[in-house]
Write a protein that holds these residues in place. Structure first.
Motif, mmCIF file in Angstrom:
data_model
loop_
_atom_site.group_PDB
_atom_site.id
_atom_site.type_symbol
_atom_site.label_atom_id
_atom_site.label_comp_id
_atom_site.label_asym_id
_atom_site.label_seq_id
_atom_site.Cartn_x
_atom_site.Cartn_y
_atom_site.Cartn_z
ATOM 1 N N SER A 123 -0.337 1.656 5.553
ATOM 2 C CA SER A 123 -1.142 2.758 4.091
ATOM 3 C C SER A 123 -2.347 1.988 4.842
ATOM 4 O O SER A 123 -2.331 1.306 5.980
ATOM 5 C CB SER A 123 -0.497 1.230 2.786
ATOM 6 O OG SER A 123 -0.999 0.549 2.446
ATOM 7 N N ASP A 124 -3.162 2.218 3.582
ATOM 8 C CA ASP A 124 -4.866 2.185 4.471
ATOM 9 C C ASP A 124 -5.341 0.794 4.446
ATOM 10 O O ASP A 124 -6.409 0.433 5.108
ATOM 11 C CB ASP A 124 -5.889 2.414 3.347
ATOM 12 C CG ASP A 124 -4.999 2.479 1.993
ATOM 13 O OD1 ASP A 124 -4.123 2.194 1.278
ATOM 14 O OD2 ASP A 124 -5.784 3.028 0.870
ATOM 15 N N THR A 125 -4.101 0.069 3.491
ATOM 16 C CA THR A 125 -4.915 -1.627 3.598
ATOM 17 C C THR A 125 -3.469 -2.392 4.444
ATOM 18 O O THR A 125 -4.019 -3.465 4.831
ATOM 19 C CB THR A 125 -4.920 -1.861 2.261
ATOM 20 O OG1 THR A 125 -3.883 -2.417 1.518
ATOM 21 C CG2 THR A 125 -6.155 -1.775 2.286
ATOM 22 N N ASN B 87 -6.389 -3.649 12.792
ATOM 23 C CA ASN B 87 -6.872 -2.441 12.570
ATOM 24 C C ASN B 87 -8.021 -3.127 13.268
ATOM 25 O O ASN B 87 -9.265 -2.466 13.309
ATOM 26 C CB ASN B 87 -7.664 -2.604 10.890
ATOM 27 C CG ASN B 87 -8.286 -1.403 10.649
ATOM 28 O OD1 ASN B 87 -7.975 0.102 11.760
ATOM 29 N ND2 ASN B 87 -8.375 -0.701 9.208
ATOM 30 N N ASN C 235 -6.061 4.354 12.003
ATOM 31 C CA ASN C 235 -6.167 4.373 10.318
ATOM 32 C C ASN C 235 -7.393 5.589 10.053
ATOM 33 O O ASN C 235 -6.969 6.694 9.440
ATOM 34 C CB ASN C 235 -6.917 3.003 9.713
ATOM 35 C CG ASN C 235 -5.795 3.330 8.148
ATOM 36 O OD1 ASN C 235 -4.660 4.126 7.875
ATOM 37 N ND2 ASN C 235 -5.716 1.756 8.011
ATOM 38 N N ASP C 236 -8.544 6.313 11.126
ATOM 39 C CA ASP C 236 -8.956 7.167 11.263
ATOM 40 C C ASP C 236 -8.214 7.896 10.848
ATOM 41 O O ASP C 236 -8.621 9.349 10.602
ATOM 42 C CB ASP C 236 -10.169 6.777 12.010
ATOM 43 C CG ASP C 236 -11.160 5.820 11.260
ATOM 44 O OD1 ASP C 236 -10.829 4.992 10.462
ATOM 45 O OD2 ASP C 236 -11.556 4.825 12.274
ATOM 46 N N GLU D 214 -5.831 9.389 8.372
ATOM 47 C CA GLU D 214 -7.355 9.815 7.317
ATOM 48 C C GLU D 214 -7.483 11.554 6.919
ATOM 49 O O GLU D 214 -8.060 12.134 6.523
ATOM 50 C CB GLU D 214 -8.544 8.948 7.321
ATOM 51 C CG GLU D 214 -8.157 7.696 6.796
ATOM 52 C CD GLU D 214 -7.941 7.538 4.991
ATOM 53 O OE1 GLU D 214 -7.814 8.461 4.206
ATOM 54 O OE2 GLU D 214 -7.254 6.367 4.283
ATOM 55 N N ARG E 15 -5.659 14.309 6.545
ATOM 56 C CA ARG E 15 -5.232 14.434 4.772
ATOM 57 C C ARG E 15 -5.304 16.101 4.527
ATOM 58 O O ARG E 15 -4.781 16.639 3.518
ATOM 59 C CB ARG E 15 -6.769 13.865 3.904
ATOM 60 C CG ARG E 15 -5.997 12.951 3.520
ATOM 61 C CD ARG E 15 -6.651 12.053 1.520
ATOM 62 N NE ARG E 15 -6.688 10.970 1.976
ATOM 63 C CZ ARG E 15 -6.013 10.640 1.635
ATOM 64 N NH1 ARG E 15 -4.844 10.694 0.924
ATOM 65 N NH2 ARG E 15 -5.956 8.719 1.764
#
Lengths: 335, 204
Positions: A105-107, A112, A178-179, A182, A185
């Motif tokens: 997930s984002d965190t 990372n 993660n980028d 994102e 989206r």
């Protein structure tokens, strides 16, 4: 002393706990992936698959593991002992360390890092060493032939995979996983980059030595390929490594093309990790489906497909999508 | 900093040890495997320096591609170890000369830092600073702008080298039946197969 504990030891302990939280479910997943494969292929063949051990055969992986655990490990005469023993460990370790960068997930990500894509690419490329070392150290011509095939195959398909990854990077402008998630989206990359995604998935099949590209094993001609001299736990490690590698590459594909942990249709009430697991399961189902549906490639046709079809196509794809990104204003920093 | 120092000494010691094993291992395949270990530890050193892009590239290119092909060749060679050892004294002077030249060059560079401490500082500080930009952006901003022609010509040289190697080793053999994929794909069932209704007990 307190500084030492707070600065180094507790973070280390915490990291070890996080690693275990990833690796233990993963190993469980590997065990049940073998069962799922047998069940799914069974139903595609109108058979039942394993259904004796436990309810619906649910304890079958445990029984298989126990059997392999109790068997003796035989080291062939003339084998290079050190290399022979290290090879299966290397295969499994490489399949497991790749999970360090996959975002749940984002965190929720162990590490990372800025070069996550390259890290995954490097780790999946190193997988060839386990197979090469096993084939060479076994001192057997069948194992050796299997490992040579595998080395050529993995190196060939990696090239086109690299180009396809570049098309994704052209749109995200970052090597951070993660980028990349994102950036999807608005729309998963699978849809605008559909031809690339399909070629990537087929290359992944070749990279993980799965059907219809499982030439390294080719039990009909090579009696099992690179792992023919291995038995007991050493064989089990290869087996685990191969399936863990499948899950890892499915995760990589999900992150690159299917939006990783992003929820489709705004269904945010289901948390990200579950979405990632669902996408990985979907891709794994296709892995198994392909195995049930297609016959094995012949070796020269496999090489032809890699070098003469996929490589030019993905190269044209890079130029085409870079042009689209540049003239359409989709490239990072142009919106 | 203690952990970083420990990690540095671990990677550095492993690099040196595996480099020594590369040249002392009796079996050439073991040598290549130790070479991979050495590359891996150098990648670790790059990560400690904050050059994560270079570290990953080293693993992808050298461990993942170059050394695999190298290993491929070495594993297939039929090597006579006795003969190899006999050649040792013969090649020793040449190898020693190259080693001494490399050592002297490193001494010159490090000596330069001794005489001009500001040069050492300039070498140690990356431009632009690591905090402002990721490795990948910084390298791309340099390679694809200021040095784009040099970069492209380096690529062209590699391409020419590859084509040259293929041209030199490729040979046309007579009497080999080649597969024409397009023909095979375009085959119609009617052209190659004929369906006949065979009566039982009669044969065709």
């Amino acid at each position: 002393m307190a500084e030492f504990w707070d600065g180094y030891l507790w973070p280390t302990v915490w990291t070890v706990i996080k690693v275990l939280a990833i690796v233990l479910p993963l190993l469980g997943g590997v065990a049940y992936l073998t069962l799922a494969e047998r069940k799914v292929i069974g139903s595609m063949h109108l058979r039942r698959g394993p259904n004796v051990v436990g309810l619906w055969g649910l304890l079958q992986p445990l029984a298989d593991g126990l059997k392999l655990f109790l068997k003796e490990i035989v080291i062939p005469t003339g084998a290079s002992r050190g290399v022979f023993i290290i090879a299966p460990m290397l295969t499994l370790i490489l399949a497991l360390i790749a999970w360090a960068v996959i975002p749940f997930s984002d965190t929720l990500v162990l590490s990372n890092i800025n070069v996550g894509v390259l890290y995954l690419f490097a780790v999946s490329g190193l997988g060839v060493y386990g197979i090469l070392m096993a084939g060479w150290a076994s001192n057997s011509k069948y194992a050796f032939l299997g490992s040579l095939r595998s080395a050529a195959q993995m190196v060939s398909y990696e090239v086109s995979m690299g180009f396809i990854i570049i098309t994704v990077l052209v749109f995200t402008g970052s090597l951070n996983l993660n980028d990349i998630v994102e950036a999807q989206r608005g729309m998963w990359y699978m849809f605008p980059l559909l031809p690339m995604a399909v070629i990537f998935f087929i290359s992944v099949l070749a990279e993980t030595n799965r059907h219809p590209f499982d030439l390294p094993e080719a039990e009909a001609e090579l009696v099992g390929g690179y792992n023919v001299e291995y038995g007991g736990m050493a064989f089990a490690l290869f087996f685990l490594g191969e399936y863990a590698n499948m899950i890892m590459m499915a995760g990589f594909t999900a992150v690159l093309f299917m939006g990783g942990w992003l929820a489709p249709f705004g269904m945010d009430f289901i948390p990200g990790p579950i979405w990632l697991i669902l996408k990985v399961c979907f891709l794994l189902f296709i892995f198994i489906w392909v195995r049930a549906a297609y016959p094995r490639y012949r070796y020269d046709q496999l090489m032809r497909l890699g070098w003469k079809v996929f490589l030019p196509t993905s190269l044209i794809g890079v130029i085409f999508y870079a042009g689209v990104a540049f003239y359409g204003g989709f490239a990072p920093g142009m919106q | 900093m203690v952990v970083q120092a420990l990690a540095f000494y671990l990677f550095a010691a492993m690099t040196v040890a595996s480099a020594v094993m590369v040249i002392t291992a009796k079996n050439p395949v073991h040598s290549v495997l130790f070479l991979v270990l050495a590359f891996f530890n150098v990648a670790g050193l790059f990560v400690l320096l904050g050059a994560e892009f270079l570290a990953m590239l080293l693993v992808v290119v050298y461990c993942g591609a170059v050394t695999v092909l190298f290993l491929f060749v070495v594993m297939m060679l039929d090597i006579n170890f006795v003969e190899l050892r006999q050649g040792f004294l013969q090649y020793m002077p040449l190898g020693a000369t190259i080693g001494i030249i490399l050592l002297a060059e490193i001494a010159v560079v490090a000596g330069g830092w001794h005489f001009a401490p500001e040069a050492a500082k300039a070498a140690a500080a990356p431009i632009p600073a690591i905090e402002t930009m990721t490795n990948t952006h910084a390298l791309g901003a340099i390679i694809y702008t200021d040095y784009v022609y040099l970069f492209q010509s380096a690529g062209l040289i590699l391409l020419v080298g590859m084509i040259g190697a293929i041209v030199l080793t490729h040979r046309k053999r007579a009497g080999v039946r080649r597969q024409v994929i397009a023909d095979q794909v375009n085959v119609n069932v009617a052209d190659v197969a004929e369906f006949k209704k065979v009566e039982t007990g009669k044969g065709v």
